[in-house]
Design an enzyme around this catalytic site. Structure first.
Site, PDB file in Angstrom:
ATOM      1  N   ASP A 118      -7.942  -6.294   0.503  1.00 37.52           N
ATOM      2  CA  ASP A 118      -7.178  -5.058   0.710  1.00 37.52           C
ATOM      3  C   ASP A 118      -5.713  -5.272   0.344  1.00 37.52           C
ATOM      4  OD1 ASP A 118      -6.062  -2.615   2.109  1.00 37.52           O
ATOM      5  OD2 ASP A 118      -8.143  -2.491   2.750  1.00 37.52           O
ATOM      6  N   ARG A 162     -19.673 -10.807 -14.334  1.00 33.36           N
ATOM      7  CA  ARG A 162     -19.545 -12.261 -14.430  1.00 33.36           C
ATOM      8  C   ARG A 162     -20.478 -12.980 -13.462  1.00 33.36           C
ATOM      9  NH1 ARG A 162     -16.900 -16.254 -11.936  1.00 33.36           N
ATOM     10  NH2 ARG A 162     -15.783 -14.846 -10.552  1.00 33.36           N
ATOM     11  N   TYR A 185      -7.071  11.714  -8.191  1.00 38.16           N
ATOM     12  CA  TYR A 185      -8.205  11.243  -7.388  1.00 38.16           C
ATOM     13  C   TYR A 185      -9.523  11.722  -7.994  1.00 38.16           C
ATOM     14  CZ  TYR A 185     -10.910  10.406  -3.066  1.00 38.16           C
ATOM     15  OH  TYR A 185     -11.826   9.993  -2.133  1.00 38.16           O
TER      16      TYR A 185
HETATM   17  P1  NAD Z   1      -8.858   4.552   3.599  1.00 33.67           P
HETATM   18  O1  NAD Z   1      -7.616   5.051   2.931  1.00 33.67           O
HETATM   19  O2  NAD Z   1      -8.867   4.409   5.066  1.00 33.67           O
HETATM   20  O3  NAD Z   1      -9.306   3.153   2.985  1.00 33.67           O
HETATM   21  C1  NAD Z   1      -9.029   2.757   1.675  1.00 33.67           C
HETATM   22  C2  NAD Z   1      -8.660   1.289   1.709  1.00 33.67           C
HETATM   23  O4  NAD Z   1      -8.431   0.827   0.368  1.00 33.67           O
HETATM   24  C3  NAD Z   1      -7.384   0.992   2.487  1.00 33.67           C
HETATM   25  O5  NAD Z   1      -7.584  -0.107   3.331  1.00 33.67           O
HETATM   26  C4  NAD Z   1      -6.347   0.688   1.400  1.00 33.67           C
HETATM   27  O6  NAD Z   1      -5.311  -0.152   1.841  1.00 33.67           O
HETATM   28  C5  NAD Z   1      -7.225   0.048   0.336  1.00 33.67           C
HETATM   29  N1  NAD Z   1      -6.693   0.146  -1.023  1.00 33.67           N
HETATM   30  C6  NAD Z   1      -6.215   1.251  -1.647  1.00 33.67           C
HETATM   31  N2  NAD Z   1      -5.843   0.953  -2.910  1.00 33.67           N
HETATM   32  C7  NAD Z   1      -6.098  -0.375  -3.090  1.00 33.67           C
HETATM   33  C8  NAD Z   1      -5.926  -1.272  -4.179  1.00 33.67           C
HETATM   34  N3  NAD Z   1      -5.394  -0.868  -5.334  1.00 33.67           N
HETATM   35  N4  NAD Z   1      -6.306  -2.559  -4.016  1.00 33.67           N
HETATM   36  C9  NAD Z   1      -6.817  -2.991  -2.826  1.00 33.67           C
HETATM   37  N5  NAD Z   1      -6.996  -2.189  -1.759  1.00 33.67           N
HETATM   38  C10 NAD Z   1      -6.643  -0.888  -1.890  1.00 33.67           C
HETATM   39  O7  NAD Z   1     -10.025   5.534   3.116  1.00 33.67           O
HETATM   40  P2  NAD Z   1     -11.551   5.635   3.568  1.00 33.67           P
HETATM   41  O8  NAD Z   1     -11.754   6.967   4.161  1.00 33.67           O
HETATM   42  O9  NAD Z   1     -11.970   4.425   4.306  1.00 33.67           O
HETATM   43  O10 NAD Z   1     -12.254   5.665   2.134  1.00 33.67           O
HETATM   44  C11 NAD Z   1     -12.878   4.519   1.582  1.00 33.67           C
HETATM   45  C12 NAD Z   1     -13.466   4.866   0.238  1.00 33.67           C
HETATM   46  O11 NAD Z   1     -14.404   5.943   0.370  1.00 33.67           O
HETATM   47  C13 NAD Z   1     -12.427   5.344  -0.782  1.00 33.67           C
HETATM   48  O12 NAD Z   1     -12.753   4.825  -2.060  1.00 33.67           O
HETATM   49  C14 NAD Z   1     -12.585   6.844  -0.771  1.00 33.67           C
HETATM   50  O13 NAD Z   1     -12.223   7.421  -2.004  1.00 33.67           O
HETATM   51  C15 NAD Z   1     -14.070   6.998  -0.494  1.00 33.67           C
HETATM   52  N6  NAD Z   1     -14.354   8.296   0.127  1.00 33.67           N
HETATM   53  C16 NAD Z   1     -14.019   8.542   1.429  1.00 33.67           C
HETATM   54  C17 NAD Z   1     -14.271   9.795   1.980  1.00 33.67           C
HETATM   55  C18 NAD Z   1     -13.956  10.119   3.418  1.00 33.67           C
HETATM   56  O14 NAD Z   1     -14.169  11.256   3.825  1.00 33.67           O
HETATM   57  N7  NAD Z   1     -13.488   9.206   4.239  1.00 33.67           N
HETATM   58  C19 NAD Z   1     -14.845  10.794   1.195  1.00 33.67           C
HETATM   59  C20 NAD Z   1     -15.148  10.512  -0.129  1.00 33.67           C
HETATM   60  C21 NAD Z   1     -14.913   9.261  -0.650  1.00 33.67           C
END
Ligand code: NAD
Ligand code: UDP
Length: 312
Positions: A33, A106, A145
């Site tokens: 993360d 890989r 997004y």
């Molecule tokens: P969140 O923002 O709580 O978690 C995302 C995590 O990714 C965070 O810990 C952040 O620090 C980390 N992160 C972001 N960019 C990064 C990078 N470049 N490198 C490393 N780490 C990075 O969001 P969430 O709700 O837990 O969502 C998780 C995944 O599920 C995401 O990909 C999101 O698009 C997808 N998603 C979530 C929902 C929802 O309703 N919660 C809906 C659709 C899709």
């Protein structure tokens, strides 16, 4: 058999629940993360587990690790956060996805991409099935997004066609639960935190727009089920198909918190989808996925969490 599993975005809301569940199943878990929207406190309780590792890294930079499976969850999910640095959001979805697919290629591992209902944009088909191609504005404030996630899906399928990379793609619909950040900006956490603090409940628009809210435990079941299914790569919708207006959600939260907060109406953000509800037939057929937590129960659990965490 225990596997070596990488979870990008493992300190985030959904990622931290995945880490917990996969460790409990006896796997070795690496949580990676950059802590943009993730928090160490989400995975603090896992740090003493010798099968758990935490890496601070940004997926827009390549990394070499030896793993069997990759859950690519890294990407801010709240519109407020993903729009804060829109270019970074696109890079995370495109460069980050490419790096993670390169890693999967890989090590000849399996990679699951956390895609989103946002690939359907402001949908003209309701409820949304996986065969619907969507109605997405390519140049709007949500595009970093929506389009980013669409390209990420394209990359997955091109790696699959070109390199036989073992991919899985899920489209997650609005998910909520403990460990969301209080000021994250998403509707369930916003309303619960506002109600607990006695602040005004901020409905954007007239509150007639709908969403279908999934409790995080149900989603995690679906995610792990999809990763470990054979002969089906998706995309597949995962969520809960109970559909509610934002106004209904506000009223439910006020009642359950027992709050004196009043509802105020603010302008609807640009390109805010009017209706959203997953068709879950494919998830049921292929994964036997059926969400079990009704909105009322999930909201009650989430209220409990925020009452505790806002106190400490
Ligand atoms: P969140 O923002 O709580 O978690 C995302 C995590 O990714 C965070 O810990 C952040 O620090 C980390 N992160 C972001 N960019 C990064 C990078 N470049 N490198 C490393 N780490 C990075 O969001 P969430 O709700 O837990 O969502 C998780 C995944 O599920 C995401 O990909 C999101 O698009 C997808 N998603 C979530 C929902 C929802 O309703 N919660 C809906 C659709 C899709
Ligand atoms: N929303 C709202 N008040 C808030 C936050 C969000 O009315 O304080 C609305 C938002 O405009 C959208 C819905 O709730 O119509 C869901 O918003 P969220 O940001 O949770 O997710 P998404 O729009 O990505 O589905």
């Amino acid at each position: 058999m225990a596997k070596r599993i990488l979870i990008t975005g493992g300190a985030g809301f959904i990622g931290s629940h995945l880490c917990e569940r996969l460790l409990a199943e006896g796997n070795h878990v690496i949580s990676l993360d950059n802590f943009h929207t993730g928090r160490k406190e989400n995975i603090q309780h896992l740090l003493a587990n010798p099968k758990f590792e935490l890496i601070r890294h940004d997926i827009t930079d390549p990394i070499k690790l030896e793993v069997d499976q990759i859950y690519n969850m890294a990407c801010p999910a709240s519109p407020v956060h993903y729009q804060h640095n829109a270019i970074k959001t696109i890079k995370t979805n495109v460069l980050g996805m490419t790096n993670m697919l390169g890693l999967a290629k890989r090590v000849r591992g399996r990679i699951l991409q956390a895609s989103t209902s946002e690939v359907y944009g402001n949908p003209l088909e309701h409820p949304q099935t996986e065969s619907y191609w969507g109605n997405v504005n390519p140049i709007g404030i949500r595009s970093c997004y929506d389009e980013g996630k669409r390209v990420a899906e394209t990359l997955c399928f091109d790696y699959h066609r070109q390199h036989k990379t073992d991919i899985r793609v899920i489209r997650i619909f609005n998910t909520y639960g403990p460990r969301m950040i209080p000021d994250d900006g998403r509707v369930v956490s916003n309303f619960i935190v506002q109600a607990i603090r006695g602040e005004d409940i901020t409905i954007y628009g007239d509150g007639s727009q709908t969403r279908s809210f999934c409790y995080v435990d149900d989603l995690v079941n679906g995610i792990i089920g999809m990763m470990n299914t054979e002969n089906f790569i998706g995309p597949v919708n995962l969520g809960n198909d109970g559909e509610f207006t934002v106004k209904e959600l506000a009223e439910l939260v006020i009642k359950e918190v027992g709050s004196k907060s009043k509802i105020i109406y603010l302008p609807l953000p640009q390109d805010d989808p009017a209706r959203r509800k997953p068709n879950l037939s494919l998830a049921k057929e292929k994964l036997n996925y059926v969400p079990t937590v009704p909105l009322l129960d999930g909201v009650r659990k989430t209220i409990e969490y925020f009452k505790k965490s806002l106190n400490t």
